[in-house]
Design an enzyme around this catalytic site. Structure first.
Site, PDB file in Angstrom:
ATOM      1  N   ARG A 164      31.783  36.135  30.151  1.00  0.00           N
ATOM      2  CA  ARG A 164      32.928  35.538  29.440  1.00  0.00           C
ATOM      3  C   ARG A 164      32.516  34.239  28.744  1.00  0.00           C
ATOM      4  NH1 ARG A 164      34.488  39.813  30.859  1.00  0.00           N
ATOM      5  NH2 ARG A 164      36.566  40.419  31.568  1.00  0.00           N
ATOM      6  N   SER A 238      43.128  38.151  32.041  1.00  0.00           N
ATOM      7  CA  SER A 238      42.699  37.381  33.224  1.00  0.00           C
ATOM      8  C   SER A 238      42.807  35.892  32.907  1.00  0.00           C
ATOM      9  CB  SER A 238      41.252  37.698  33.575  1.00  0.00           C
ATOM     10  OG  SER A 238      41.089  39.058  33.847  1.00  0.00           O
ATOM     11  N   GLU A 334      39.994  31.068  32.078  1.00  0.00           N
ATOM     12  CA  GLU A 334      39.262  31.948  31.154  1.00  0.00           C
ATOM     13  C   GLU A 334      39.726  31.735  29.710  1.00  0.00           C
ATOM     14  OE1 GLU A 334      37.720  34.756  28.991  1.00  0.00           O
ATOM     15  OE2 GLU A 334      39.608  35.581  29.698  1.00  0.00           O
TER      16      GLU A 334
HETATM   17  N1  EPU Z   1      42.454  42.287  43.748  1.00  0.00           N
HETATM   18  C1  EPU Z   1      43.374  42.051  44.739  1.00  0.00           C
HETATM   19  N2  EPU Z   1      44.595  41.545  44.357  1.00  0.00           N
HETATM   20  C2  EPU Z   1      44.903  41.294  43.077  1.00  0.00           C
HETATM   21  C3  EPU Z   1      43.954  41.525  42.070  1.00  0.00           C
HETATM   22  C4  EPU Z   1      42.718  42.031  42.436  1.00  0.00           C
HETATM   23  O1  EPU Z   1      43.128  42.277  45.920  1.00  0.00           O
HETATM   24  O2  EPU Z   1      46.023  40.857  42.821  1.00  0.00           O
HETATM   25  C5  EPU Z   1      41.155  42.887  44.112  1.00  0.00           C
HETATM   26  C6  EPU Z   1      41.096  44.345  43.632  1.00  0.00           C
HETATM   27  O3  EPU Z   1      41.621  45.231  44.566  1.00  0.00           O
HETATM   28  C7  EPU Z   1      39.626  44.564  43.415  1.00  0.00           C
HETATM   29  C8  EPU Z   1      39.112  43.170  43.026  1.00  0.00           C
HETATM   30  O4  EPU Z   1      40.114  42.231  43.422  1.00  0.00           O
HETATM   31  O5  EPU Z   1      38.998  44.931  44.629  1.00  0.00           O
HETATM   32  C9  EPU Z   1      38.832  43.049  41.522  1.00  0.00           C
HETATM   33  O6  EPU Z   1      39.993  43.416  40.789  1.00  0.00           O
HETATM   34  P1  EPU Z   1      39.920  44.251  39.416  1.00  0.00           P
HETATM   35  O7  EPU Z   1      39.079  45.449  39.615  1.00  0.00           O
HETATM   36  O8  EPU Z   1      41.327  44.417  38.960  1.00  0.00           O
HETATM   37  O9  EPU Z   1      39.110  43.367  38.416  1.00  0.00           O
HETATM   38  P2  EPU Z   1      39.091  41.788  38.164  1.00  0.00           P
HETATM   39  O10 EPU Z   1      37.790  41.270  38.701  1.00  0.00           O
HETATM   40  O11 EPU Z   1      40.335  41.153  38.664  1.00  0.00           O
HETATM   41  C10 EPU Z   1      37.837  41.942  35.863  1.00  0.00           C
HETATM   42  C11 EPU Z   1      37.994  41.373  34.494  1.00  0.00           C
HETATM   43  C12 EPU Z   1      39.049  42.144  33.712  1.00  0.00           C
HETATM   44  C13 EPU Z   1      38.598  43.594  33.607  1.00  0.00           C
HETATM   45  C14 EPU Z   1      38.400  44.151  35.023  1.00  0.00           C
HETATM   46  C15 EPU Z   1      37.803  45.537  35.005  1.00  0.00           C
HETATM   47  C16 EPU Z   1      37.450  38.986  34.627  1.00  0.00           C
HETATM   48  C17 EPU Z   1      37.941  37.591  34.594  1.00  0.00           C
HETATM   49  N3  EPU Z   1      38.371  39.951  34.572  1.00  0.00           N
HETATM   50  O12 EPU Z   1      39.051  41.742  36.563  1.00  0.00           O
HETATM   51  O13 EPU Z   1      39.085  41.599  32.397  1.00  0.00           O
HETATM   52  O14 EPU Z   1      39.555  44.373  32.914  1.00  0.00           O
HETATM   53  O15 EPU Z   1      37.475  43.324  35.781  1.00  0.00           O
HETATM   54  O16 EPU Z   1      36.478  45.489  34.587  1.00  0.00           O
HETATM   55  O17 EPU Z   1      36.239  39.209  34.689  1.00  0.00           O
HETATM   56  C18 EPU Z   1      40.195  39.953  31.048  1.00  0.00           C
HETATM   57  O18 EPU Z   1      39.116  39.358  30.975  1.00  0.00           O
HETATM   58  O19 EPU Z   1      41.228  39.519  30.476  1.00  0.00           O
HETATM   59  C19 EPU Z   1      40.299  41.163  31.860  1.00  0.00           C
HETATM   60  C20 EPU Z   1      41.453  41.788  32.067  1.00  0.00           C
END
Ligand code: EPU
Length: 338
Positions: A164, A238, A334
């Site tokens: 990012r 995010s 972010e």
């Molecule tokens: N989780 C929770 N509770 C929540 C949210 C997440 O327990 O409320 C846990 C999920 O169960 C999972 C882990 O946290 O085990 C990661 O969650 P998720 O797979 O939804 O991905 P993320 O790390 O929260 C990142 C990117 C997203 C992208 C997704 C999928 C960043 C800052 N965000 O989110 O990007 O879509 O992975 O690759 O790296 C964005 O940048 O705007 C964005 C949406």
């Protein structure tokens, strides 16, 4: 070149925050940028580059000259033995561009389907999702120097992409305006299906050799199930980056919170799921003022209706403090806060 005054930016940011641009100029090509640079007043004024507005939090009116990027066009530039090279104007909507590449049979961007924003913003924060980052498909870009009006072509090395992050958030911030981006889509196409939610889709549908369009459809369904549509609920995706820590720090946190979601990084460091930490602090679904934490994904802050930028930042600060209090980790925002 049309110079507009006192323009409301509310329709131009996906969080739907109110702010007014004192001066706004629409940029449809390199020549428009040169006209701004050569303009007796605008040339010397500070400038702010606005793309799709899906990654900014506006906390005040903008005294700078807002350059709204509306450079259009998309084309296949070159077909090589090992790749298609496609080019798009910075003002093109990102998802429409991804859909166009699929319709043209030039796959490779399908995991990045439905990301809000424009093509020109994609290198700035090196957008990424479901196992692919923009940098993995990047070829080069054109930008115009806001001091000299000269067009430059930059390669990946100069852009210095990170998680990012890129040089456009550092030394090039406010110095250049991106006008066109080129992507290299490798041949033969290889799907990227390592993400748990994609594996689940394959099992559910019994399709283990999906087409690029099938992958794109899965990605859209996965995103729609847990991310709010900015056209319905104001948000900027995010709100925080996933923090990267040393293995020692990670072990220390696991000792206290064994369930914390973490991923090893290629360089040996560990990435922690910020959404999990915010959720664990009890923030999911909470509202402070007119800003809130999305019910289905705690990493996304939303506009509950009529929020102003300072309310969003008050909520963000409260979240940062509670995550720091419990995990000793400082979450970084972010989106760009203006
Ligand atoms: N989780 C929770 N509770 C929540 C949210 C997440 O327990 O409320 C846990 C999920 O169960 C999972 C882990 O946290 O085990 C990661 O969650 P998720 O797979 O939804 O991905 P993320 O790390 O929260 C990142 C990117 C997203 C992208 C997704 C999928 C960043 C800052 N965000 O989110 O990007 O879509 O992975 O690759 O790296 C964005 O940048 O705007 C964005 C949406």
């Amino acid at each position: 070149m049309q110079i507009e005054s006192a323009v409301s930016l509310k329709p131009y940011n996906s969080f739907g925050l109110p702010a007014v641009a004192h001066t706004l100029v629409r940029i449809t090509g390199d020549a428009d940028v040169r006209r701004v640079v050569d303009h007796p007043q605008l040339g010397r004024s500070p400038k702010f580059i606005l793309g799709g507005g899906s990654n900014i939090i506006l906390t005040r009116d903008m005294p700078q000259v807002v350059l709204k990027v509306e450079v259009m066009g998309k084309r296949l530039l070159e077909e090589r033995a090992d790749a298609w090279v496609v080019e798009a104007g910075a003002g093109e909507n990102w998802h429409d561009f991804v859909a166009w590449t699929l319709a043209q049979d030039h796959p490779g961007l399908e995991n990045l389907a439905l990301i809000p924003g424009t093509v020109g913003a994609s290198p700035v924060q090196n957008i990424g999702a479901y196992g692919i980052e923009m940098k993995d498909r990047f070829e080069s870009l054109d930008c115009v120097d806001l001091l000299t009006g000269r067009t430059l072509t930059l390669n990946a090395e100069t852009c210095a992409f990170g998680y990012r992050d890129s040089e456009f958030k550092r030394s090039l911030a406010g110095r250049v305006l991106i006008t066109r981006v080129r992507f290299r889509l490798p041949k033969p196409w290889q799907p990227v299906l390592g993400y748990l939610e994609l594996e689940r889709k394959m099992t559910e549908t019994g399709t283990f050799t999906p087409t690029p369009q099938q992958v794109a459809d899965w990605i859209c369904a996965i995103r729609r199930a847990k991310l709010p549509d900015p056209a319905v609920v104001g948000n900027a995706g995010s709100f925080f980056k996933n923090p990267v820590v040393t293995p020692e720090q990670c072990r220390d946190i696991i000792g206290r919170d064994p369930e914390i979601v973490h991923y090893p990084m290629p360089d040996g460091s560990m990435k922690l799921a910020a959404g999990w930490m915010i959720d664990a602090c009890g923030w999911k679904g909470k509202t402070v003022g007119r800003a809130g934490v999305y019910e289905k994904q705690a990493l996304v802050l939303v506009n509950r209706g009529g929020a102003i930028g300072s309310e969003v930042m008050t909520l963000a600060l409260a979240i940062q403090e509670s995550v720091y209090g419990r995990f000793g980790i400082r979450l970084e925002t972010e989106p760009v806060v203006v």
